[in-house]
Design an enzyme around this catalytic site. Sequence first.
Site: not given
Length: 658
Positions: A365-367
């Site tokens: 997940e990139h955040s």
Amino acid sequence: MFALTPYRQSQPRTFAAQKQLPRLPIQQLGASLDKYIKSLRPFFLEQAAKEGRDDKWVEGQLEQRREWARDFEKEGGLGRVLQERLKDVDRITPCNWLDDHFWIKVAYHSWRVPLPVNSNWWLMCRDDEGIPADVRAGVPPKGEFTEWQIKRAAKLTQRLIDFKVRIDREEILPDSSRAGPFDMHQYTRVFGVTRLPQIPTDTLVHSPHPHPSTNIIVMALDHFYTLPVVDAVSGDVLPIENIEAGLWAIADDALARGAAQDSIGALSADDRDSWTRAREHLLALSPVNRASATAIEDSLFVLSLDAYTLQSAEYVSSSPSRETPDLDAHIRNASTAGGSGKNRWWDKAVGVHVESNGRASMVGEHSPCDALIPSIVCDYALAENVDAASVSRRGASKVPEGSRLEWVVDDKTREAIGKAVKTVEEIAADSDGKMLWYDEYGAGWIKKVGKQSPDAYLQMALQLAYHKTHNEPTATYETASTRLFLHGRTDVIRTFSEDSWRWVQAMRDEKVDAKTRYELLSNATKAHNLYTKEASTGRGIDRHFLGLRLLLRQGETHPLFEDPLFTKSQEWVLSTSGLSAGDRFFGTGFGAVFPNGYGVNYLAGDQVIKFGIESKVSCPETSTAVFRQNLVEAMREMRKACEDGLAAASVEEAKAKL
């Protein structure tokens, strides 16, 4: 960076430089406006070339934007007001005005699309050479877990947790470059971090560093299990024999139970509003569900054992000159779990997947952190192979009481699961992800023979490939790291420039000689290197403008922002990012940002350049296969331009000396 450097007691601690790092600056308004207007010139040059207009028209268009900029920046102007508001934001944020106040929410958590392909990055691990070649090339019967699969899963787990322990003990050398030390904060957002779905914006669940969990979650046949991987007393990673025995116990238990009736993990692959509602309903059904969800969210990472090895319907090599592994299938399993979304928890900062022949990948997940950071962690994990001589640990232990995660499910949840699975199936069907292993030359040749910066050179290759595909240029995003600053994340390198435009025009014109082409290439790469340096040292423009626009109040606007070109210049139809040399990866990737665009990640190895390319099947304008072939041709044409151009320059220099 330096993660593989052996630890010495005299070395700097991992977070030793944190207190010395400067804050991310707010650039002078005039400087950002000047750079912005300069970045518009190639758009007008392209329009003028198409419409038969002259340089006077181009200058007239730019002068109109300069007039708007002067009005924006004047004393009492809206730009000045927004700049002062942004300074106030900086004053009240503890570390970084962008990351603390805006970035995660605006760039990620308010975006409501499903995470697979759209937001999550993926890494394709190189094969473990400790596993016999025939096993790596084989496809075990579906529905089985294998000895080599469990060995590799255990080794990857041991190495990942070893990295986590070393970070916690500050035994990893701080990352740095000639420009100075880098911020290390993102390493504290790799393990134990989960994106929590909420309406209207998501949030992150994590504990203060160092994360106290001693468990990972193992998924097998859509069942969930907790697995201890850290000694609760010493804090050391558990022996690999214990991890391997625990994985076998889980695999055999899952086989005995059969595939789970309900693929709960698939819910996390749906659009964020649907997942929020499904999760809230699930938690309200029973305290059992809350306990299971919390165990997953608090775990260090999720390890998925896949009881299959995915194959492409039709094998196509990813290299123009030799056979490669089935990388199309590898991408598909890494990015969408084979198009099903099952046996995954897409919200975790790190998820590791191991297929039955030992093929492995990582998704995230990139955040919480940029893909560079987990790629460094993954590279560390891949630096050691399995011990081929070790004895099997199958049957050495049983699944402990309480390690199974249970779920209470009703028809409404099953309906939500069905919807989520269909969502992923549609995403996977529309995702045209492929690798290009360009192995005719690499970064070594680009530096030593071509006399160019590899990253800038590859960016120009992408510019030329796009133009060969679409017969026009486009706004292009390249990631610039701002880790020279406290809690720094990224800014934008605007690859499409006047210099890149002029060079591409020359490459597309058969009448232009090699010497001129090489000179224009050198101009373009030098301009790109300068922009990279400025964006990485807090002098980019896109994050600055983002901060200003987010502080607009109702009714406030300006011609500068209303100009269609302001938006067009930020439509990243070509979205790109480079990581490391990537010798331990088969590839990397992320999805296209725009439906008519391309997402391109690349690994600039000394001998091989690995491009991960993704576009949408549903878009009639794009084609990953065509873009890939044009990229091959662009790389070949650039080599010839360098060789012929340098030779011509050498002849001219020799004549001048006579």
